[in-house]
Design a protein around this motif. Structure first.
Motif, PDB file in Angstrom:
ATOM      1  N   THR A 172       0.736  -0.859   0.267  1.00  8.39           N
ATOM      2  CA  THR A 172      -0.008   0.176  -0.021  1.00  8.39           C
ATOM      3  C   THR A 172       0.773   1.081  -0.221  1.00  8.39           C
ATOM      4  O   THR A 172      -0.031   1.882   0.745  1.00  8.39           O
ATOM      5  N   VAL A 173       1.859   1.140  -0.700  1.00 14.28           N
ATOM      6  CA  VAL A 173       2.388   2.191  -0.559  1.00 14.28           C
ATOM      7  C   VAL A 173       2.160   3.720  -1.283  1.00 14.28           C
ATOM      8  O   VAL A 173       2.850   4.866  -1.123  1.00 14.28           O
ATOM      9  N   GLU A 174       1.436   3.472  -2.221  1.00 14.94           N
ATOM     10  CA  GLU A 174       0.851   3.960  -3.603  1.00 14.94           C
ATOM     11  C   GLU A 174       0.101   4.364  -3.001  1.00 14.94           C
ATOM     12  O   GLU A 174      -1.056   4.952  -3.571  1.00 14.94           O
ATOM     13  N   SER A 175      -0.574   3.751  -2.214  1.00  7.64           N
ATOM     14  CA  SER A 175      -2.138   4.638  -1.779  1.00  7.64           C
ATOM     15  C   SER A 175      -2.165   6.033  -1.805  1.00  7.64           C
ATOM     16  O   SER A 175      -1.526   6.012  -0.511  1.00  7.64           O
ATOM     17  N   ILE A 176      -3.090   6.719  -2.240  1.00  2.00           N
ATOM     18  CA  ILE A 176      -3.170   8.105  -1.818  1.00  2.00           C
ATOM     19  C   ILE A 176      -3.685   8.731  -0.974  1.00  2.00           C
ATOM     20  O   ILE A 176      -2.560   9.136  -0.139  1.00  2.00           O
ATOM     21  N   PRO A 177      -4.747   7.870   0.588  1.00  2.00           N
ATOM     22  CA  PRO A 177      -4.834   8.539   2.011  1.00  2.00           C
ATOM     23  C   PRO A 177      -3.117   8.173   2.844  1.00  2.00           C
ATOM     24  O   PRO A 177      -3.086   9.200   3.521  1.00  2.00           O
ATOM     25  N   LEU A 178      -2.969   6.943   2.304  1.00  2.00           N
ATOM     26  CA  LEU A 178      -1.623   7.327   3.062  1.00  2.00           C
ATOM     27  C   LEU A 178      -0.215   7.823   3.307  1.00  2.00           C
ATOM     28  O   LEU A 178       0.355   8.183   3.852  1.00  2.00           O
ATOM     29  N   ILE A 179      -0.421   8.337   1.729  1.00  2.00           N
ATOM     30  CA  ILE A 179       0.565   9.376   1.093  1.00  2.00           C
ATOM     31  C   ILE A 179       0.272  10.735   2.349  1.00  2.00           C
ATOM     32  O   ILE A 179       1.350  10.893   2.514  1.00  2.00           O
ATOM     33  N   ALA A 180      -1.139  10.858   1.775  1.00  2.00           N
ATOM     34  CA  ALA A 180      -1.113  11.913   2.565  1.00  2.00           C
ATOM     35  C   ALA A 180      -1.288  12.603   3.842  1.00  2.00           C
ATOM     36  O   ALA A 180      -1.253  13.344   4.290  1.00  2.00           O
ATOM     37  N   SER A 181      -1.588  11.313   4.438  1.00  5.62           N
ATOM     38  CA  SER A 181      -1.508  11.682   5.553  1.00  5.62           C
ATOM     39  C   SER A 181       0.276  11.210   6.063  1.00  5.62           C
ATOM     40  O   SER A 181       0.479  11.679   7.194  1.00  5.62           O
ATOM     41  N   SER A 182       1.000  10.161   5.606  1.00  5.15           N
ATOM     42  CA  SER A 182       2.026  10.224   6.170  1.00  5.15           C
ATOM     43  C   SER A 182       2.615  11.850   6.415  1.00  5.15           C
ATOM     44  O   SER A 182       3.630  11.900   6.594  1.00  5.15           O
ATOM     45  N   ILE A 183       2.587  12.588   4.887  1.00  5.73           N
ATOM     46  CA  ILE A 183       3.423  14.015   4.846  1.00  5.73           C
ATOM     47  C   ILE A 183       2.548  14.857   5.405  1.00  5.73           C
ATOM     48  O   ILE A 183       3.350  15.721   6.056  1.00  5.73           O
ATOM     49  N   MET A 184       1.340  15.176   5.011  1.00  6.74           N
ATOM     50  CA  MET A 184       0.754  15.751   6.648  1.00  6.74           C
ATOM     51  C   MET A 184       1.077  15.925   8.375  1.00  6.74           C
ATOM     52  O   MET A 184       0.932  17.058   8.704  1.00  6.74           O
ATOM     53  N   SER A 185       1.193  14.810   8.600  1.00  9.17           N
ATOM     54  CA  SER A 185       0.909  14.318  10.031  1.00  9.17           C
ATOM     55  C   SER A 185       2.126  15.017  10.429  1.00  9.17           C
ATOM     56  O   SER A 185       2.379  16.009  11.274  1.00  9.17           O
ATOM     57  N   LYS A 186       3.431  15.650   9.920  1.00 11.53           N
ATOM     58  CA  LYS A 186       4.881  16.027   9.770  1.00 11.53           C
ATOM     59  C   LYS A 186       4.478  17.279  10.230  1.00 11.53           C
ATOM     60  O   LYS A 186       4.713  18.089  10.588  1.00 11.53           O
ATOM     61  N   LYS A 187       3.863  18.029   8.437  1.00  9.66           N
ATOM     62  CA  LYS A 187       3.959  19.703   8.178  1.00  9.66           C
ATOM     63  C   LYS A 187       2.972  20.011   9.890  1.00  9.66           C
ATOM     64  O   LYS A 187       3.283  21.078  10.126  1.00  9.66           O
ATOM     65  N   LEU A 188       1.793  19.139  10.120  1.00 10.90           N
ATOM     66  CA  LEU A 188       1.112  19.332  11.377  1.00 10.90           C
ATOM     67  C   LEU A 188       1.364  19.391  12.499  1.00 10.90           C
ATOM     68  O   LEU A 188       1.385  19.725  14.057  1.00 10.90           O
ATOM     69  N   ALA A 189       2.261  17.975  12.856  1.00 17.66           N
ATOM     70  CA  ALA A 189       3.212  17.763  14.672  1.00 17.66           C
ATOM     71  C   ALA A 189       3.568  19.193  14.644  1.00 17.66           C
ATOM     72  O   ALA A 189       4.625  20.084  15.710  1.00 17.66           O
ATOM     73  N   THR A 190       4.383  20.267  13.686  1.00 20.97           N
ATOM     74  CA  THR A 190       5.398  21.347  14.146  1.00 20.97           C
ATOM     75  C   THR A 190       4.395  22.480  14.431  1.00 20.97           C
ATOM     76  O   THR A 190       5.110  23.403  14.903  1.00 20.97           O
ATOM     77  N   GLY A 191       3.570  21.878  14.229  1.00 23.36           N
ATOM     78  CA  GLY A 191       3.149  23.544  14.534  1.00 23.36           C
ATOM     79  C   GLY A 191       2.613  24.893  13.746  1.00 23.36           C
ATOM     80  O   GLY A 191       1.915  25.894  13.923  1.00 23.36           O
ATOM     81  N   ALA A 192       2.635  24.150  12.311  1.00 23.17           N
ATOM     82  CA  ALA A 192       2.448  25.090  11.261  1.00 23.17           C
ATOM     83  C   ALA A 192       1.100  25.358  11.208  1.00 23.17           C
ATOM     84  O   ALA A 192       0.419  24.859  11.399  1.00 23.17           O
ATOM     85  N   ASP A 193       0.580  27.243  10.855  1.00 25.87           N
ATOM     86  CA  ASP A 193      -0.523  27.345  10.456  1.00 25.87           C
ATOM     87  C   ASP A 193      -0.746  27.905   9.197  1.00 25.87           C
ATOM     88  O   ASP A 193      -2.065  27.497   8.982  1.00 25.87           O
TER      89      ASP A 193
END
Length: 311
Positions: A51-72
């Motif tokens: 499932t490496v190419e699963s778009i929902p999983l790719i999206a959650s992987s990328i966005m989790s890092k952005k959101l975890a840093t507290g970016a507005d």
């Protein structure tokens, strides 16, 4: 790539990252054990479950890092083409829309640029080579396509942060920061804050160079219509710029520099690119790099760097 700057530290903790951003306004870091640790485990599961190419999983992987840093405000650069994960614009747009929706649902100003990686961006491929090109760009000497992408990205972020009221105003601010030296000075300040040796930033000749710098010449004439980014990326890896296996050691000096770009007129015997490497068996790589360049009798229409903004 920033690790090719001697002593440069990219493994900051979250607290160190936030403190540096609050202090000087800028930081670039890599993945750490403290930053979304579950993501690494989820990626391992994706690998073994196909499932490496699963778009929902790719999206959650990328966005989790952005959101975890507290970016507005978050701006994503989602690439498509031969040198990107997604080979078509449609695949890139689907991922971009998913990530933008995730961010906006969490009340973060989130936008995504759909950008072209069917042709190489800029003229440098490799670690030190790309760092030097980025520094030259900050000094006002960058290739047109890289400058265009960076200035547009800066303009979008300035409007997201309510510093610029329009994209055009943001572009003017970004270009002025290059012209007056403040963009370069901010990068230098970041390198210094992350323990990098700024003497290399001040004098690019301090960076080591590869033992062999080999020209790849054209065997035909015409206009360059396309340069296959994937081929050049793979051959740069074979020159030493990347890893074939996880145990390989990266040669920071290795890579490829382009002498021509799409739309350029080329005569037989002209140099298309230079290979930078410390290996001596490179004849096969020369042939493959030469085949990455496609010619046409007439100048083709210029392809836009930024295809669409998703918001």
């Amino acid at each position: 790539k920033l690790e090719s700057i001697p002593n440069m530290k990219i493994g900051l903790t979250i607290d160190e990252f936030i403190n540096q951003v609050n202090k000087i306004g800028l930081s670039i870091i890599g993945q750490t054990q403290d930053l979304v640790p579950a993501d690494k485990k989820l990626y391992a599961l994706r690998d073994v479950t196909g499932t490496v190419e699963s778009i929902p999983l790719i999206a959650s992987s990328i966005m989790s890092k952005k959101l975890a840093t507290g970016a507005d405000a978050i701006l994503l650069d989602v690439k498509w083409g031969s040198g990107a994960f997604f080979k078509t614009v449609d695949g890139a747009k689907e991922l971009a829309k998913t990530m933008v929706k995730l961010g906006n649902n969490l009340n973060k100003s989130t936008k995504a640029m759909i950008t072209d990686m069917d042709n190489p961006l800029g003229k440098a491929i490799g670690n030190i080579l790309e760092v030097k090109e980025a520094i030259e760009t900050l000094k006002g000497n960058g290739p047109d396509d890289l400058v265009e992408l960076c200035v547009n990205a800066a303009a979008i972020m300035l409007t997201q942060s309510n510093i610029a009221s329009t994209i055009e105003e943001g572009k003017a601010m970004a270009l002025n920061s290059i012209k007056d030296g403040s963009a370069f000075n901010k990068f230098r300040l970041m390198v210094e804050a992350q323990a990098g040796d700024v003497s290399y930033i001040d004098d690019l000749n301090r960076f080591p160079v590869a033992k062999n710098i080999i020209p790849v010449t054209s065997e035909q004439e015409g206009y360059i219509s396309h340069i296959d980014a994937l081929t050049l990326g793979v051959e740069a890896m074979h020159l030493g710029a990347g890893r074939k296996t996880k145990d390989d050691v990266i040669d920071y000096t290795a890579g490829i520099t382009l002498e021509v770009k799409p739309l350029d007129k080329v005569n037989k015997g002209d140099v298309l690119a230079y290979l930078h490497t410390n290996i001596d068996d490179y004849q096969d790589i020369i042939n493959k790099v030469r085949k990455a360049f496609t010619f046409s009798k007439r100048q083709v229409e210029k392809s836009p760097i930024i295809h669409e903004i998703i918001e």
